[in-house]
Design a protein around this motif. Sequence first.
Motif: not given
Length: 366
Positions: A192-206
């Motif tokens: 079904g639906d799903g998504g993700a964001v990837v990053t190597s910046d800890a503040a952005t991830a938080d």
Amino acid sequence: MILINNLQARYSRHRLTIDAAIDRVIDRGYVILGPEVKGFEADFARYIGASHCIGVANGTDAIELGLRGLGVAAGDMVATVANAGMYTTISLLAIGAAPYFMDVDARRQLTSLDEVMRAVGAGCRAVVITHLYGAGVQDIASIASYCSEHGVLLLEDCAQAHGAKIDGRHVGTFGGAASFSFYPTKNLGALGDGGAVVTSDAATADRIMKLRQYGWSSKYVVTIAGARNSRLDEIQASVLSDFLPFLDEENSRRRAIAARYAASISHPLIELMPPRNDDGYVAHLYVILAQNREGLRTHLTACGIASDVHYPLPDHRQPLLSDRFAAVTLPVTERLAGRNLTLPCYPEMTDEDVDAVIAAVNGWAP
């Protein structure tokens, strides 16, 4: 009928894997933001080569929350292409940002460093680079360097490019963050639906972790604006974890099908995109350019071959925006929109299926 994408064949091939993935979740009884989501996030981040992966409800949320996580806000002007189905533009409108449309290359249908430079010169605070149809933008490293030098935020939209690499590096690792969709027909698709964001910046991830769940810093304590309920659920994460090890093999099969099309389709009214059989291409969609597109579609249907159009109406010509961008012209994007036609291309296709598509296309007599 040879379908544009045969999910029934996919699920039949992976039925035991799917059943085992679902059973794990049911047996545990933990269905939201549990160990399967955490496990998939870790596995996918490792696969891509990023430090963090944050699962969300769908690919469009991934674009919006990725942009918000980078710091894009209402009133910011953000560059994007207009030939990718409106998904990024919808996300920008949700933020209150102003789209700035870049044109694309006539042969590969991807944007370029020159267009990014034009957008930055016009005052864009951020740029979204779309790796379209499974093709990684080949000068993404130069684009990333240029954006960094000019203090411009960069999000990569990798919804159609899971596993593509440029210079040995997965797309999704060049910008400040990257969005992925796990819609069922994607190269890495869920049930079904799903998504993700990837990053190597800890503040952005938080920030993105807070944005996907109400803006909470802790349960019921809201500290960040622009949030919503956008969570990848445990069953989808479990299935994706078990599908991930097959991704490179299935991308190879997609490339092989695309290579056969490129080598064998020959018709005076059809133009093929430049053949590409490198790691930067994962053949999410195989798109040709056809004169009298509807005539070809009618012929293919009569031959038992499905087709589709990605995408018939550029963003700046959508009814929602046509008045606002009436003065904007994107000559290449507009011309391609009237000629693009997508042929079946997915790992479960047999060689006989591929032969049938080639024969039908080459046999078109307008």
